[in-house]
Enzyme design. Structure first.
Site, PDB file in Angstrom:
ATOM      1  N   GLY A  49      49.950  51.220  41.509  1.00 40.28           N
ATOM      2  CA  GLY A  49      48.426  51.549  41.133  1.00 40.28           C
ATOM      3  C   GLY A  49      46.817  50.327  42.076  1.00 40.28           C
ATOM      4  O   GLY A  49      46.097  50.519  41.887  1.00 40.28           O
ATOM      5  N   GLU A 103      46.021  44.220  46.329  1.00 42.76           N
ATOM      6  CA  GLU A 103      47.231  44.724  45.770  1.00 42.76           C
ATOM      7  C   GLU A 103      45.749  44.915  43.969  1.00 42.76           C
ATOM      8  O   GLU A 103      44.408  44.569  44.610  1.00 42.76           O
ATOM      9  CB  GLU A 103      47.802  43.762  45.396  1.00 42.76           C
ATOM     10  CG  GLU A 103      48.308  43.127  43.606  1.00 42.76           C
ATOM     11  CD  GLU A 103      49.292  44.352  43.536  1.00 42.76           C
ATOM     12  OE1 GLU A 103      48.993  45.705  43.566  1.00 42.76           O
ATOM     13  OE2 GLU A 103      50.454  44.209  43.236  1.00 42.76           O
ATOM     14  N   ASP A 104      45.969  45.211  43.227  1.00 44.73           N
ATOM     15  CA  ASP A 104      44.911  45.524  41.833  1.00 44.73           C
ATOM     16  C   ASP A 104      45.095  44.988  41.505  1.00 44.73           C
ATOM     17  O   ASP A 104      44.005  43.957  40.957  1.00 44.73           O
ATOM     18  CB  ASP A 104      45.832  46.755  41.148  1.00 44.73           C
ATOM     19  CG  ASP A 104      47.414  46.646  40.234  1.00 44.73           C
ATOM     20  OD1 ASP A 104      48.141  45.468  41.024  1.00 44.73           O
ATOM     21  OD2 ASP A 104      47.944  48.085  39.519  1.00 44.73           O
ATOM     22  N   ASP A 107      48.936  38.525  39.180  1.00 51.44           N
ATOM     23  CA  ASP A 107      49.468  37.877  37.505  1.00 51.44           C
ATOM     24  C   ASP A 107      49.937  36.839  37.802  1.00 51.44           C
ATOM     25  O   ASP A 107      49.839  35.896  38.235  1.00 51.44           O
ATOM     26  CB  ASP A 107      50.171  39.439  36.472  1.00 51.44           C
ATOM     27  CG  ASP A 107      50.218  38.969  35.334  1.00 51.44           C
ATOM     28  OD1 ASP A 107      49.859  38.011  35.022  1.00 51.44           O
ATOM     29  OD2 ASP A 107      50.568  40.146  34.685  1.00 51.44           O
ATOM     30  N   LYS A 135      44.955  37.261  37.303  1.00 55.74           N
ATOM     31  CA  LYS A 135      44.969  36.088  35.683  1.00 55.74           C
ATOM     32  C   LYS A 135      44.923  34.999  36.368  1.00 55.74           C
ATOM     33  O   LYS A 135      46.335  34.703  36.905  1.00 55.74           O
ATOM     34  CB  LYS A 135      45.573  37.072  34.880  1.00 55.74           C
ATOM     35  CG  LYS A 135      45.682  38.514  34.911  1.00 55.74           C
ATOM     36  CD  LYS A 135      46.538  38.619  33.817  1.00 55.74           C
ATOM     37  CE  LYS A 135      46.229  40.171  33.564  1.00 55.74           C
ATOM     38  NZ  LYS A 135      47.053  40.955  32.579  1.00 55.74           N
ATOM     39  N   PHE A 156      46.662  42.130  29.169  1.00 49.30           N
ATOM     40  CA  PHE A 156      47.437  42.998  29.205  1.00 49.30           C
ATOM     41  C   PHE A 156      45.858  44.391  29.863  1.00 49.30           C
ATOM     42  O   PHE A 156      45.183  44.687  28.351  1.00 49.30           O
ATOM     43  CB  PHE A 156      48.253  43.569  28.795  1.00 49.30           C
ATOM     44  CG  PHE A 156      48.871  45.478  29.580  1.00 49.30           C
ATOM     45  CD1 PHE A 156      49.597  44.658  30.294  1.00 49.30           C
ATOM     46  CD2 PHE A 156      48.377  46.573  29.554  1.00 49.30           C
ATOM     47  CE1 PHE A 156      49.967  45.397  31.396  1.00 49.30           C
ATOM     48  CE2 PHE A 156      48.938  47.480  30.123  1.00 49.30           C
ATOM     49  CZ  PHE A 156      49.543  47.210  30.733  1.00 49.30           C
ATOM     50  N   VAL A 157      45.045  44.585  31.161  1.00 54.93           N
ATOM     51  CA  VAL A 157      44.273  45.874  31.225  1.00 54.93           C
ATOM     52  C   VAL A 157      44.817  47.283  31.691  1.00 54.93           C
ATOM     53  O   VAL A 157      46.583  46.917  32.116  1.00 54.93           O
ATOM     54  CB  VAL A 157      43.297  45.110  31.901  1.00 54.93           C
ATOM     55  CG1 VAL A 157      42.867  43.843  31.398  1.00 54.93           C
ATOM     56  CG2 VAL A 157      44.439  44.603  33.598  1.00 54.93           C
ATOM     57  N   ARG A 169      45.710  55.192  34.473  1.00 52.23           N
ATOM     58  CA  ARG A 169      45.618  54.760  36.574  1.00 52.23           C
ATOM     59  C   ARG A 169      43.872  55.686  36.256  1.00 52.23           C
ATOM     60  O   ARG A 169      43.343  54.897  37.351  1.00 52.23           O
ATOM     61  CB  ARG A 169      46.549  55.375  36.742  1.00 52.23           C
ATOM     62  CG  ARG A 169      47.375  54.756  36.741  1.00 52.23           C
ATOM     63  CD  ARG A 169      48.896  54.958  37.843  1.00 52.23           C
ATOM     64  NE  ARG A 169      49.643  54.576  38.069  1.00 52.23           N
ATOM     65  CZ  ARG A 169      50.002  53.206  37.985  1.00 52.23           C
ATOM     66  NH1 ARG A 169      49.436  51.693  38.130  1.00 52.23           N
ATOM     67  NH2 ARG A 169      52.166  53.378  37.928  1.00 52.23           N
TER      68      ARG A 169
HETATM   69  P1  IMP Z   1      53.223  39.775  39.623  1.00 55.48           P
HETATM   70  O1  IMP Z   1      54.364  39.945  39.358  1.00 55.48           O
HETATM   71  O2  IMP Z   1      53.143  39.260  37.684  1.00 55.48           O
HETATM   72  O3  IMP Z   1      51.940  38.968  40.001  1.00 55.48           O
HETATM   73  O4  IMP Z   1      52.331  41.516  38.082  1.00 55.48           O
HETATM   74  C1  IMP Z   1      52.157  41.995  39.587  1.00 55.48           C
HETATM   75  C2  IMP Z   1      51.717  43.588  39.404  1.00 55.48           C
HETATM   76  O5  IMP Z   1      52.063  44.069  37.742  1.00 55.48           O
HETATM   77  C3  IMP Z   1      51.273  44.582  39.711  1.00 55.48           C
HETATM   78  O6  IMP Z   1      50.690  44.448  40.751  1.00 55.48           O
HETATM   79  C4  IMP Z   1      50.926  45.135  38.140  1.00 55.48           C
HETATM   80  O7  IMP Z   1      51.148  46.495  39.096  1.00 55.48           O
HETATM   81  C5  IMP Z   1      51.555  45.075  37.244  1.00 55.48           C
HETATM   82  N1  IMP Z   1      50.539  44.196  36.154  1.00 55.48           N
HETATM   83  C6  IMP Z   1      50.200  42.735  36.265  1.00 55.48           C
HETATM   84  N2  IMP Z   1      49.611  42.176  34.829  1.00 55.48           N
HETATM   85  C7  IMP Z   1      49.571  43.630  34.630  1.00 55.48           C
HETATM   86  C8  IMP Z   1      48.198  44.413  33.578  1.00 55.48           C
HETATM   87  O8  IMP Z   1      47.311  43.449  33.027  1.00 55.48           O
HETATM   88  N3  IMP Z   1      47.779  45.956  33.358  1.00 55.48           N
HETATM   89  C9  IMP Z   1      48.661  46.521  34.269  1.00 55.48           C
HETATM   90  N4  IMP Z   1      49.390  46.429  35.179  1.00 55.48           N
HETATM   91  C10 IMP Z   1      50.236  44.480  35.226  1.00 55.48           C
HETATM   92 MG    MG Z   2      50.809  46.694  41.091  1.00 54.83          MG
END
Ligand code: IMP
Ligand code: MG
Length: 180
Positions: A49, A103-104, A107, A135, A156-157, A169
């Site tokens: 990402g 990081e992209d 969340d 987020k 979700f994006v 992507r």
């Molecule tokens: P986290 O561990 O919950 O913070 O999620 C992080 C990873 O989940 C990110 O690096 C993304 O790869 C993926 N992710 C989280 N939210 C989204 C979204 O809204 N769209 C696409 N990928 C997401």
């Molecule tokens: Mg990611």
């Protein structure tokens, strides 16, 4: 630019234009350059990402830096599995290095929390995070995120590196799931 796009079976609507994203990445680059003056951090991009964000950001930073990559996996479709795997490790020795994670999106924060632990184990001297998207209502941890591009809601994006089940992507802007 398209206001609406379809990825797999779902419709998404524009959230951030490519111009807004480009302007924000330039300003993040200037802030990061000012912070790391006279130093040489390793910019560790989280695949897949963050590679699009990273490729623009590094060109907005005007001090010396090295690049490395790590692959984490936690999402399946639109849901976080809660379990994080490092499916590809970085290459350099990060011992006593200043590491800036790129990081992209952050969340729940679980993936970054996992990576921070791994980098501490590897002996990194300093660990900072730059994330294009954040987020805040989903974030469940306390660690600081030094540079955030945009704070967004829980939708979700996709686009600009972010995927929905492997697709989306390459979209040049960021789109959010359309609630119809
Ligand atoms: P986290 O561990 O919950 O913070 O999620 C992080 C990873 O989940 C990110 O690096 C993304 O790869 C993926 N992710 C989280 N939210 C989204 C979204 O809204 N769209 C696409 N990928 C997401
Ligand atoms: Mg990611």
């Amino acid at each position: 630019m398209n206001e609406l796009v379809k990825v797999h079976d779902r419709e998404f609507e524009i959230l951030l234009s490519r111009e807004e994203i480009a302007a924000r990445i330039d300003s993040m680059g200037r802030e990061i350059s000012a912070y790391y003056q006279m130093r040489k951090p390793v910019l560790l991009s989280v695949m897949h990402g963050a590679v699009i964000f990273a490729s623009d950001l590094v060109r907005a930073i005007d001090n010396p830096l090295e690049m490395d990559f790590v692959r984490l996996k936690s999402y399946s479709g639109m849901e976080s599995t809660g379990e994080v795997l490092m499916t590809q490790k970085w290459e350099k020795s990060l011992e006593n290095r200043e590491v800036l994670i790129l990081e992209d999106i952050i969340d729940s924060g679980t993936s970054m929390n996992f990576l921070i632990d791994k980098l501490r184990e590897a002996g990194a001297a300093d660990i900072k995070i730059a994330s294009l998207l954040f987020k805040p209502h989903a974030f469940r941890y306390e660690y600081p995120i030094a540079w955030k591009g945009f704070e967004i809601g829980n939708e979700f994006v996709v686009g600009f590196g972010l995927d929905y089940d492997g697709l989306g992507r390459n979209l040049p802007a960021i789109y959010q799931l359309k609630i119809s």
